[in-house]
Design an enzyme around this catalytic site. Structure first.
Site, short mmCIF file in Angstrom:
data_model
loop_
_atom_site.label_atom_id
_atom_site.label_comp_id
_atom_site.label_asym_id
_atom_site.label_seq_id
_atom_site.Cartn_x
_atom_site.Cartn_y
_atom_site.Cartn_z
CG ASN A 76 -17.69 22.40 -29.97
OD1 ASN A 76 -18.71 23.08 -29.81
ND2 ASN A 76 -16.57 22.91 -30.42
CD GLU A 97 -21.51 37.44 -34.09
OE1 GLU A 97 -21.89 38.16 -35.03
OE2 GLU A 97 -22.22 36.57 -33.56
CG ASP A 103 -17.27 18.41 -32.83
OD1 ASP A 103 -16.16 18.27 -32.29
OD2 ASP A 103 -17.76 19.53 -33.10
CG HIS A 153 -22.23 20.74 -23.17
ND1 HIS A 153 -22.17 21.85 -23.98
CD2 HIS A 153 -22.42 21.20 -21.91
CE1 HIS A 153 -22.33 22.94 -23.24
NE2 HIS A 153 -22.49 22.57 -21.98
N GLY A 202 -14.36 30.59 -30.54
CA GLY A 202 -15.61 30.21 -31.17
C GLY A 202 -16.78 29.98 -30.24
#
Length: 296
Positions: A136, A270, A138, A153, A242
């Site tokens: 992430n 999932e 953020d 990233h 996640g």
């Protein structure tokens, strides 16, 4: 696979793990939602590696830009996250990233982010270690209090000069006056067509700035991969939170650890392509399952 990543010492293992027609080098039983068994093994951990993906931030309201939500205005988000898109229309790409910066700045770390930060603090007090490898951009892990974070990233809050390559932190909101109120995601919003002279510029050489993030078609930085390999080489437990386990090279990290017999616990809404090869799987929101799992 990127050219830079091809120099990594775990290339051969990753290629094997990433091949769809091959199996992992070991067999394992996946314990599903087995909190007792997990905590029994987790208490032995001294160096925990936490790998996080878009799912953990989605619980804070950060768009994932996947599937049906993969569009910003009429554009596919993945199509804007490329060097060619930036050089073809830097104004449009800066609008997109200005929007993402503003959204992330107005969101808060969730219980999963805080649980990871608290685990790091608790471990450090006992001579143990926690390292976060996040896909992430953020900065929510940092804002939650995590100190040992490897950003695969890059970051929304760093810029890189396209001329002199200077990298700088930048939390200005908006990043430049011309982007004030721009970047709205509605399909009917017209492109701002901001002149290059009014886009973010380098303070040193006046070159055009770009977000310091890894775009599709670009290589991960070698120093980041080196830190990742070091963290993977020394960990004795892994929390996978996640992540879809689809995008390489990050998708191969947990399976590589599993081949070494390292317990990997997946926290996800999932199953993923990696689930069957991992030691533990907890289905549900990470903000609900993770704090309970790693509590003192």
């Amino acid at each position: 696979m990127s050219a830079v990543f091809s120099k990594s010492p775990f290339l051969k293992v990753l290629i094997n793990v990433g091949s769809h027609d091959k199996k992992l080098l070991h067999t394992t039983m996946t314990f599903r939602n087995s909190m007792t068994k997990f905590r029994e093994e987790f208490t032995k951990a001294k160096h925990v590696l936490v790998i996080t993906g878009a799912g953990i931030s989605a619980e804070s309201g950060i768009p994932t830009f996947r599937g049906k939500g993969g569009y910003w205005r009429k554009y596919q988000a993945t199509g804007l996250a490329t060097p060619s898109a930036f050089y073809a229309n830097p104004s449009l790409v800066w609008e997109f990233y200005s929007y993402r910066r503003e959204v992330a700045q107005n969101k808060e770390p969730n219980r999963a982010h805080h649980a990871v930060a608290e685990l790091e603090k608790r471990f450090a007090a006992n001579g143990k270690k926690v390292i976060v490898i996040t896909q992430n951009i953020d900065r929510l892990h940092h804002r939650a209090g995590s100190k040992n974070v490897i950003e695969l990233h890059g970051s929304l809050y760093q810029t890189r000069c396209t001329e002199c390559e200077r990298i700088e932190e930048n939390w200005d909101s908006p990043i430049v006056p011309s982007l004030e109120g721009k970047g709205l995601p509605d399909r009917k919003t017209p492109d701002a067509s901001i002149p290059i002279s009014e886009l973010p510029k380098c303070k040193v050489c006046e070159g055009l700035l770009r977000p310091n993030v890894v775009w599709f078609g670009e290589s991960l930085r070698q120093d980041v991969l080196d830190k990742t390999w070091t963290a993977m080489s020394s960990c004795d437990f892994c929390l996978l939170i996640g992540t879809s386990s689809i995008v390489y090279p990050a998708a191969g990290f947990a399976p590589i650890l599993a081949t070494r017999g390292i317990p990997v616990a997946e926290f996800n809404l999932e199953d993923t392509p990696a689930t069957g090869d991992l030691r533990f799987h907890f289905k549900g929101k990470a903000g609900e399952t993770l704090p309970l799992a790693i509590a003192p």
